[in-house]
Each structure stands twice: as structure tokens, then as C-alpha cells.
Design a protein around this motif. Structure first.
Motif, mmCIF file in Angstrom:
data_model
loop_
_atom_site.group_PDB
_atom_site.id
_atom_site.type_symbol
_atom_site.label_atom_id
_atom_site.label_comp_id
_atom_site.label_asym_id
_atom_site.label_seq_id
_atom_site.Cartn_x
_atom_site.Cartn_y
_atom_site.Cartn_z
ATOM 1 N N THR A 714 0.822 -1.212 0.000
ATOM 2 C CA THR A 714 0.000 0.000 0.000
ATOM 3 C C THR A 714 0.850 1.253 0.000
ATOM 4 O O THR A 714 0.334 2.352 -0.212
ATOM 5 C CB THR A 714 -0.915 0.016 1.234
ATOM 6 O OG1 THR A 714 -0.105 -0.040 2.429
ATOM 7 C CG2 THR A 714 -1.873 -1.161 1.214
ATOM 8 N N GLY A 715 2.163 1.080 0.197
ATOM 9 C CA GLY A 715 3.009 2.261 0.315
ATOM 10 C C GLY A 715 4.061 2.407 -0.747
ATOM 11 O O GLY A 715 4.914 3.313 -0.666
ATOM 12 N N GLY A 716 4.080 1.514 -1.762
ATOM 13 C CA GLY A 716 5.045 1.648 -2.853
ATOM 14 C C GLY A 716 6.477 1.519 -2.388
ATOM 15 O O GLY A 716 6.869 0.537 -1.748
ATOM 16 N N ALA A 717 7.296 2.541 -2.692
ATOM 17 C CA ALA A 717 8.722 2.503 -2.377
ATOM 18 C C ALA A 717 8.967 2.424 -0.874
ATOM 19 O O ALA A 717 9.912 1.776 -0.427
ATOM 20 C CB ALA A 717 9.411 3.736 -2.968
ATOM 21 N N GLU A 718 8.115 3.072 -0.080
ATOM 22 C CA GLU A 718 8.286 3.014 1.381
ATOM 23 C C GLU A 718 8.085 1.589 1.894
ATOM 24 O O GLU A 718 8.822 1.122 2.766
ATOM 25 C CB GLU A 718 7.306 3.967 2.056
ATOM 26 C CG GLU A 718 7.550 5.439 1.721
ATOM 27 C CD GLU A 718 6.541 6.334 2.405
ATOM 28 O OE1 GLU A 718 5.648 5.787 3.102
ATOM 29 O OE2 GLU A 718 6.645 7.560 2.241
ATOM 30 N N THR A 719 7.084 0.901 1.327
ATOM 31 C CA THR A 719 6.858 -0.484 1.741
ATOM 32 C C THR A 719 8.033 -1.370 1.331
ATOM 33 O O THR A 719 8.459 -2.250 2.089
ATOM 34 C CB THR A 719 5.561 -1.011 1.125
ATOM 35 O OG1 THR A 719 4.473 -0.178 1.513
ATOM 36 C CG2 THR A 719 5.292 -2.438 1.582
ATOM 37 N N ALA A 720 8.565 -1.157 0.126
ATOM 38 C CA ALA A 720 9.704 -1.945 -0.319
ATOM 39 C C ALA A 720 10.893 -1.765 0.612
ATOM 40 O O ALA A 720 11.581 -2.743 0.957
ATOM 41 C CB ALA A 720 10.081 -1.556 -1.746
ATOM 42 N N ALA A 721 11.138 -0.546 1.045
ATOM 43 C CA ALA A 721 12.243 -0.298 1.973
ATOM 44 C C ALA A 721 11.992 -0.987 3.310
ATOM 45 O O ALA A 721 12.915 -1.553 3.920
ATOM 46 C CB ALA A 721 12.427 1.202 2.160
ATOM 47 N N ALA A 722 10.728 -0.951 3.773
ATOM 48 C CA ALA A 722 10.399 -1.602 5.039
ATOM 49 C C ALA A 722 10.575 -3.115 4.941
ATOM 50 O O ALA A 722 11.047 -3.760 5.890
ATOM 51 C CB ALA A 722 8.964 -1.251 5.442
ATOM 52 N N VAL A 723 10.213 -3.695 3.805
ATOM 53 C CA VAL A 723 10.381 -5.141 3.635
ATOM 54 C C VAL A 723 11.866 -5.498 3.631
ATOM 55 O O VAL A 723 12.273 -6.515 4.203
ATOM 56 C CB VAL A 723 9.698 -5.601 2.325
ATOM 57 C CG1 VAL A 723 10.067 -7.040 1.997
ATOM 58 C CG2 VAL A 723 8.189 -5.455 2.430
ATOM 59 N N ARG A 724 12.694 -4.675 3.007
ATOM 60 C CA ARG A 724 14.132 -4.951 3.001
ATOM 61 C C ARG A 724 14.687 -4.932 4.424
ATOM 62 O O ARG A 724 15.527 -5.764 4.772
ATOM 63 C CB ARG A 724 14.856 -3.920 2.132
ATOM 64 C CG ARG A 724 14.574 -4.059 0.642
ATOM 65 C CD ARG A 724 15.479 -3.156 -0.168
ATOM 66 N NE ARG A 724 15.159 -3.231 -1.594
ATOM 67 C CZ ARG A 724 14.335 -2.399 -2.220
ATOM 68 N NH1 ARG A 724 13.775 -1.380 -1.544
ATOM 69 N NH2 ARG A 724 14.086 -2.546 -3.510
ATOM 70 N N ARG A 725 14.213 -4.002 5.219
ATOM 71 C CA ARG A 725 14.689 -3.969 6.600
ATOM 72 C C ARG A 725 14.224 -5.199 7.372
ATOM 73 O O ARG A 725 14.970 -5.765 8.177
ATOM 74 C CB ARG A 725 14.178 -2.694 7.288
ATOM 75 C CG ARG A 725 14.852 -1.425 6.785
ATOM 76 C CD ARG A 725 14.543 -0.243 7.699
ATOM 77 N NE ARG A 725 13.109 0.082 7.696
ATOM 78 C CZ ARG A 725 12.544 0.940 6.860
ATOM 79 N NH1 ARG A 725 13.291 1.572 5.948
ATOM 80 N NH2 ARG A 725 11.255 1.190 6.915
ATOM 81 N N ALA A 726 12.993 -5.648 7.109
ATOM 82 C CA ALA A 726 12.476 -6.824 7.807
ATOM 83 C C ALA A 726 13.235 -8.090 7.419
ATOM 84 O O ALA A 726 13.345 -9.029 8.223
ATOM 85 C CB ALA A 726 10.986 -6.992 7.513
#
Length: 873
Positions: A714-726
Motif C-alpha cells: 500500500t506504500g510503494g517505495a516506502e513499503t519496499a524499503a520496510a520489507v528490506r529492513r524486515a
């Protein structure tokens, strides 16, 4: 010169009967006369026989090359690398069988190889160790390991190192669960005592390197754990992947095999119990699926070889028939002056036999490099293709024999109308113009072939999958044969359509070309046949694959709802990674995707068949957020547990199953299941015929790790960055935008590409050579016609333009007819399978048209150059 035996009318015979002639003397005279005629004809008609020679060389080379490749495949075995130190390997049976009774026949049993590892019960280990002649029996399990920041490696027990063998070059063996031995490729510049980061599943863990090993293993990097630690990591404590056996001193291989087979007999371990592999067979225990891939490749090459034989015989028949037909006036004159039918048949047979015999030998020599080139396209590291010293000679001889045996009957059949004439009728035939209609037998055979082709196309339109493809292939073959037999009739129709525009717009050259084509339908039909052959064959080969590729890509794109995807190393994605992704802010849905195979036992035309289908194992939780198979019946939310399944519409129709019914399948390791159908969906070309819950596949795959995690954010690039951190704790994982290939069930394979190259490149090249040689043969026979045109006042440029217009007429007609011939089976294949029209990229068709035009121009202009340029301007 031998005297030609004559038969005169008894009413005009004023000679007295002489003494009786012995049969041996008659035969000797016939042989001498036919040999003389054959020698003179070969010298006088060398241009015509050159075209036959070229076609026969190419046909012999092509047939020999295919024989070499198929022979190499029949001899191929996976290499022994991992078990070079083992005298025998005991594995579960990787084959599955299905027995059924065909219509009106005895029961038949078919077999298929399983792609996933079938494991042995661990109790078999004790029985193997107790067998006579066994010095050591070792349980051998493998777990995928990721070392450092994403290096894929094999995890094994140190006890199994003796099976390769590996030996310590430094340090000691592991003694605890936190210690490992690594091979030199992972050791780097470090030595024993350092720490290494390894991940088998879940969070990476640090291990202490206690030793460095080196061995003869030709595979990837290896990590060795203690036996107890490896068993815990493998996750199947009651079963083992394989059992390696080291024989006692002085025990022969045959005695060891017999002893082991007695020890494991009757113990359940697969379809028919455990198998004992020795010698070159041990490679099958290392490379799963290679045997099945080899058998499938042999079947496909055998099917292509059938087409190759048809094409080769058709080309040889066309060139031989045209070469004999161009001499019909000469043969009729010989018959008129007293040559017997037997003498003419013997002379023609000798000519064809001598030309094709020499050509077949040269083709057999050329088959070796061509076959080795084709072999290089198909050979892989898991399946090297051996070429023993005797195989090239045997393969070349097989191709040469087919060509040599086919030539004489074809030549005699082509000369049959002349040799059967009475001398008085032959005198008139020597002056008669070319007949523009084929014989009744040829016309009837062509009509039957056309009817068979249309019937096969109609059958394909009501079938699906492999049955439709086989029926469509048969339709294309029958229609090509029909065009070859009905060539003069087709040429007559084509010239009525194309001749008028040529006369109106081509000036004098167009008028001459149209009139010449209209007056020689038989010759034009012979010119059209190879062009129709190459166009139809290449269109079918290219369009069939591109049609499926386009349809599956479109369905996969329509089904994909995810905008991000997590990918990992070859060892797969850890199971806990999907849970970490689902708990990330901005992730609306996340679905793990596990790929495997199911085996379906069914009947086709009454015969038992075992088909393997790729399958997706998916996490059902919020599946609709990442994938939309377009459900037409049922509910995908019920795709849970271990006993449910979703089917594609076409597969559901073929099985006669709907929502609530049970279907019988085998999973990739042979386990039989009867899941309940909970949904039927439309987009099966993109996602596959079956969807199973991931949980149903986990225990039946060699490595139960996801290949992809599909994410709807739901957040585009922000979600992708969050998934990488996870996912930071999991080395080797990456996050990128999702593409249709992430869910497509059947992306292009290397074997399919190699077969396309062989089918289109090699066979298409041979068909193009047939275009050049056939047209060159026809043009060489027209040299007197060109000289006559020059004598009556036609200019050199006019004759050249006339031949160019003729080339254009033949090329356009061949392209249109070949495309129409290909369209019939392609429509019959595409409509039931994809629900749409066949597709061929325009640039590929344009390249095909230009290549055919260039070959036709070369075959028409080059041989007639001398005859067209001599004479007055």
C-alpha cells in the motif's frame, strides 16, 4: 556400344526367325545397354543431376545427424561425481507406473520419472549394512545451505564424505552441532578455528570451522556437519535420501549388487522398492529428473525425426521426378526407336543409383560435424552426450542407406508413364507438349492426403493439450504432402489469380512470365512444393511456440496482483521470511510460492498415459490480494490444509471434475493423493493446471523452500524499503517490482530453445536448400527455351526480367499457399488451447519471406545465366 534389343511389328517383320537366344545373354545385353545409356545420360545431363546430387547429400547428412544425436541420447547417463568413492548406492525407485487396458488390446504399463526426491525408510540402512560384502553403509542426506552473503552450498554429514571421497587437508572432523568442515572453495584464505555464517532455514547461525576438506567432487561448495546435526537440519529423521555403500576388499561388483538386492528385496521404498545402483548407474542418484528429461528429449527428437524423414523423402522425390520428367522427350524417343521398357528402367535406375550412392556417402561424412553441432546444443553438465568411436559411422550409414534405397523406386515411378508406352505412341509423345494435369493415381492420393489433413485439424480443434498438438502436427504433414501431389492443380489456380496482375503491370516480361507459367503447370507445381514446404514447416514451428508464449504471458500478467516480489538464492527462501514480510507495515497481502510437479495418470485415445504438470503451492491467506486466477466456480479461500486443490477449466473438463469432486494425482515424489476440488479457474496457461496449498507440497519436495514471495503493498517505495529492513537477517534475499514471469508456470526452457534451433535452423535450412536445388534444376532444363526466346528477338534484359517476374510469382504463390497450409493446423491447435488466434511475430515472418525470396531468386537466376545471356541483344 551394345546393340539395343528391338521389338518390331510382326506384320512388317520380313526377317527370318533366328536361333533362340539364351536368357543369360539377354540379361547381359540389357545390362550393357542400360549401363551405356546411364553413362551417356550422366554426362549429358550433369546440370540436372547436380541438383539431385545436392539434395541427396543434404538429406543424407540431415538424417545421419539426427541418428547420431538420438544414438548419443540413448547412450547418455548422468555423470558420477558425488558417489565416485561408493561402490554402490541404494535409492528409492524414482519411477511411477500406470497400467490400463487400451481399446481392444492387452493391458499396457507406462512409466514416468519423478522429479522430486523419493526417500528411503531409515530402517533400510541396517539391512544394507548387514549385507554380505559390505564394509560400510552410510546414510546420505543433503540440505541446501547459504554461506556468507548468499553463496549456495550443499550441507552433508561428515560420515558421507567418504562417498566422494573428501579428505581432511587441515584441522579435524566436527564433533558438536556448532562445528563444521568446509571445502576449499568456502575456506578462502582462512584456516580452521575461524567462524562462518551459515543459513539452512530461518535466521543465519555462526559455526566454527574445524577442518578444511578437499576431494574429487565436481559440484558446488560443500559444508559438512555432524550426522546428528544434519539429520535435525534435514527435517525427515525417519527417512534418508540415499545410502552409499563401500565394499569390502576383494568383493566384486556383481556379488555386491546381488547381495544388496537380496537384502532390500520386498522393503517398501518407492514404486517397486529400493534400487541398487552400481557403475555408471550411480549418477542417477545424484541428478534427479535427468532420466525423465532424457526420455522426453528422445521422444521429441524422434517426433522431429519423423518429420525430417518425410521432408527428406519429399525433397528427393521432387528433384528426382523433375529430373526424369525433363528427359521425358528423350526417353520417349529412345522408346520409339526400339529401346525396351526393361532397358529404360534399368538405365534410369542406374543413373539415380549412381548419383544418390555417391551423394549418400558424402552426406554420411557431412553428418558427423552437423550431428556434433546439434549434440552441443542439447548436451548439459548433468547429461553429457557420449559419442563412441562407432556411433558416427553407424549414424552416417543409416542416413545414407535411407537415401540410397529411396532413390531408385522414385526414379522408376517417375519414368513409368514413358516406359509403359508402345513405340508408336512414344514417337508422338516425344514431340507432344508437357502434360498439364497429373495422373489419376497422383490426384486421388493428393485428395486423400488433403482430406486426412483437414480431418486431423478438425480432431485437434476438439481436443486439448498434447493431443491437440499431435493432431495438428499430423494435419500439417498431411497437407504438405497433399500440396506436393496436387501441385499442378494448385499452380493452375494460383496462376489464374496472380497471372492477370503480372500481365497488366509487368509489360513484355510480365506477359512472357504469365504465359510461360500458364503453359507449364506441372513444372510450376514442382517449383512451388519446396517453397510451400519451408514456409509451412517454419511457420508451424515458430507460431506454435510464440502462440503459447504470448497467451501464457498475457494470462500471467492479468493474474498478477502483487507489485513487489522477494527472491532468494537457488537454495530457496526460508519459511520464516514470509511471516516477517506479512508483519511489515504497508504490506496488504503476502503469498509464498513453492514450485513442484504433479503426475496425472489418464488415457488418450484409450492408451494409458502419465503426464507431468508443473504446479504452484501457494499460501492461501489473502491469496486474492496477490493472484487472481479468475475463478469461475468455487472459492479459493477454501484452498487450505493438505486435501484440497483448484483446477484449470480445461483440465477440469478433461477429468470430468467439478467443485466438490475428488481427483486422483501423484505428487512429485510419487505420493498418491485424492484432494477435493474447491475451485475452478480460467487462467491455467499462465498459472498452470493445478493450484495446491503450500502445506500439501511441503513434505513431498526435495527442498521445501519458497522460490518467491508475492507482496501487495500500500506504500510503494516506502513499503519496499520496510520489507528490506524486515528481511535484513536473511542473507541473499532481495526485493524488486513483480513481473509476470514471477508467477508463470512454464517459462522458456533451454531444451525447448535448442529444439527450436534444430527444428527451424537445421531442417529449415535443408528445406531452403531444396528450394534452391529444385528451382535450379527447373531452370537448367529451360535453357533451350531461353535460347529460343533470344533467337526470336527477345532482349537479354527482357529475358532476365521475365525470370524475375516468374520468381516473384512462384515466391508469392508459395508464401500464400504455405501460410494457408500452416494456418489450418495452427488454428486447430490455438483455438482449443489458448482460445484465440495463432500468433507469429511480424518480424519473424518478414525474415522468412525475405529468405525464401532470396533462395528462389538464386535458384532461378544463377543456373540460367548462361542460357539467357547468349545470343543477339
Amino acid at each position: 556400344m551394345s546393340r539395343i534389343t528391338t521389338r518390331t511389328d510382326p506384320h512388317h517383320d520380313v526377317r527370318r526367325p533366328g536361333p533362340p537366344v539364351r536368357r543369360g545373354a539377354v540379361r547381359h545385353g540389357v545390362r550393357r545397354a542400360s549401363a551405356f545409356l546411364a553413362r551417356r545420360s550422366l554426362t549429358h545431363h550433369r546440370r540436372a543431376w547436380a541438383a539431385v546430387f545436392a539434395s541427396a547429400v543434404a538429406a543424407s547428412a540431415l538424417l545421419g545427424a539426427f541418428a547420431l544425436v538420438i544414438g548419443a541420447l540413448l547412450l547418455a547417463r548422468p555423470p558420477v561425481e558425488r558417489y565416485t568413492g561408493a561402490d554402490a548406492v541404494v535409492v528409492a525407485d524414482q519411477r511411477v507406473t500406470y497400467t490400463a487396458k487400451p481399446w481392444g488390446s492387452e493391458p499396457e504399463t507406462v512409466r514416468a520419472d519423478l522429479p522430486e526426491r523419493v526417500r528411503l525408510d531409515r530402517s533400510v540402512l541396517a539391512r544394507v549394512a548387514a549385507a554380505d560384502g559390505v564394509a560400510r553403509a552410510v546414510a546420505d542426506d543433503t540440505v541446501p545451505v547459504t554461506a556468507g552473503r548468499g553463496v549456495a552450498a550443499e550441507g552433508r554429514s561428515w560420515e558421507s564424505a567418504v562417498l566422494t571421497p573428501y579428505t581432511l587437508t587441515g584441522g579435524r572432523a566436527p564433533r558438536t552441532g556448532s562445528e563444521v568442515v568446509v571445502d576449499r572453495s568456502l575456506a578462502g584464505s582462512g584456516g580452521p578455528g575461524r567462524q562462518i555464517l551459515l543459513r539452512t532455514d530461518g535466521t543465519p547461525r555462526r559455526y566454527t570451522v574445524t577442518g578444511i576438506a578437499s576431494g574429487a567432487h565436481g559440484g558446488g561448495p560443500a559444508v559438512f556437519f555432524t550426522a546428528s546435526r544434519l539429520t535435525a537440519l534435514a527435517g525427515h529423521p525417519r527417512t534418508v535420501d540415499a545410502i552409499g555403500v563401500v565394499a569390502a576388499d576383494g568383493v566384486s561388483g556383481a556379488h555386491l549388487r546381488d547381495s544388496l538386492e537380496r537384502a532390500v528385496a520386498g522393503r517398501k521404498g518407492g514404486e517397486r522398492g529400493p534400487r541398487v545402483l552400481t557403475g555408471a548407474e550411480r549418477g542417477a542418484a545424484e541428478h534427479l529428473g535427468v532420466a525423465g528429461a532424457r526420455d522426453e528429449l528422445i521422444q521429441m527428437l524422434a517426433a522431429i525425426s519423423g518429420t525430417v524423414v518425410m521432408v527428406a523423402l519429399l525433397v528427393i522425390a521432387t528433384t528426382l521426378a523433375q529430373a526424369v520428367h525433363q528427359r521425358s522427350g528423350e526417353l520417349a524417343l529412345l522408346r520409339a526407336v526400339g529401346a525396351t521398357p526393361r532397358q529404360l528402367r534399368s538405365a534410369i535406375g542406374r543413373e539415380a543409383g549412381r548419383v544418390t550412392a555417391v551423394a549418400a556417402v558424402l552426406g554420411a561424412v557431412a553428418a558427423v560435424p552437423l550431428g556434433l553441432l546439434m549434440r552441443s546444443l542439447l548436451a548439459t553438465d548433468p547429461l553429457p552426450l557420449p559419442v563412441p568411436w562407432w556411433l558416427p559411422g553407424a549414424a552416417g550409414a543409416a542416413g545414407a542407406l535411407v537415401v540410397a534405397l529411396a532413390a531408385r523406386p522414385v526414379a522408376l515411378l517417375a519414368a513409368r508413364p514413358i516406359t509403359r508406352m508402345r513405340p508408336a505412341a512414344a514417337l508422338g509423345a516425344a514431340r507432344a507438349p508437357e502434360p498439364d494435369r497429373p495422373g489419376r493415381l497422383r490426384t486421388g492420393a493428393g485428395v486423400l492426403a488433403g482430406f486426412a489433413g483437414l480431418s486431423s485439424a478438425g480432431a485437434a480443434a476438439f481436443q486439448g493439450g498434447e493431443t491437440a498438438a499431435i493432431a495438428a502436427s499430423g494435419a500439417a504433414t498431411s497437407l504438405i504432402i497433399a500440396v506436393a501431389l496436387l501441385g499442378p492443380w494448385i499452380a493452375r489456380i494460383a496462376m489464374r489469380v496472380l497471372g492477370a496482375p503480372a500481365r497488366r503491370t509487368g509489360g513484355v516480361a510480365g506477359f512472357l512470365a504469365a504465359r510461360s507459367a500458364a503453359a507449364h503447370h506441372r513444372r510450376l507445381g514442382a517449383a512451388l512444393t519446396p517453397i510451400v514446404l519451408v514456409v509451412a514447416f517454419v511457420c508451424v514451428q515458430l507460431a506454435a511456440g510464440s502462440t503459447l508464449e504470448r497467451a501464457s504471458a498475457r494470462q500471467a500478467a492479468d493474474a498478477l496482483r502483487a507489485d513487489l516480489v522477494v527472491t532468494g538464492p537457488a537454495t530457496g527462501i526460508p519459511g520464516r521470511a514470509a511471516d516477517a514480510v506479512r508483519g511489515t507495515p504497508g504490506v496488504a497481502a503476502a503469498t509464498g510460492v513453492l514450485r513442484s510437479t504433479v503426475v496425472l495418470a489418464h488415457r488418450e485415445a484409450g492408451d494409458p498415459v502419465l503426464d507431468s504438470f508443473p504446479v504452484l503451492g501457494v499460501t492461501p491467506d489473502r491469496l486474492a490480494g496477490t493472484l487472481d486466477p479468475r475463478v469461475t466456480d468455487g472459492d479459493l479461500s477454501r484452498l487450505t490444509g493438505r486435501n484440497t486443490i483448484a483446477l484449470g477449466e480445461d483440465r477440469a473438463d478433461s477429468l470430468g471434475a467439478g467443485v466438490g469432486d475428488r481427483v486422483r494425482l501423484r505428487l512429485g515424489d510419487g505420493a498418491q493423493i485424492r484432494p477435493t476440488v474447491v475451485a475452478v479457474y480460467e487462467r491455467s496457461l499462465g498459472l498452470g493446471e493445478f493450484l495446491l496449498p503450500r502445506q500439501a507440497l511441503t513434505g513431498h519436495v526435495t527442498a521445501p523452500h519458497d522460490q518467491r514471495i508475492l507482496i501487495r503493498s500500500t506504500g510503494g517505495a516506502e513499503t519496499a524499503a520496510a520489507v528490506r529492513r524486515a528481511l535484513a537477517p536473511y542473507a541473499g534475499l532481495s526485493v524488486r517490482p513483480a513481473v509476470p514471469d514471477d508467477v508463470r508456470i512454464s517459462p522458456s526452457a533451454d531444451d525447448d530453445e535448442a529444439l527450436d534451433i534444430i527444428g527451424v535452423g537445421v531442417i529449415g535450412g535443408f528445406a531452403l536448400l531444396a528450394v534452391v536445388s529444385t528451382l535450379a534444376l527447373i531452370t537448367a532444363g529451360r535453357r533451350p527455351e531461353f535460347r529460343l526466346l533470344r533467337l526470336v528477338g527477345a532482349g537479354r534484359a527482357q529475358v532476365r526480367r521475365m525470370r524475375l517476374v516468374e520468381t516473384a510469382l512462384v515466391t508469392v504463390a508459395g508464401l500464400l499457399i504455405g501460410t494457408a497450409v500452416a494456418a489450418v493446423p495452427l488454428l486447430a491447435f490455438a483455438l482449443p488451447v489458448t482460445g484465440g488466434l495463432p500468433y507469429l511475430p511480424p518480424e519473424r515472418y518478414a525474415l522468412l519471406a525475405l529468405t525464401v525470396a532470396a533462395a528462389a531468386t538464386a535458384g532461378t537466376l544463377l543456373p540460367g545465366r548462361g542460357g539467357a545471356t547468349k545470343g543477339r541483344r
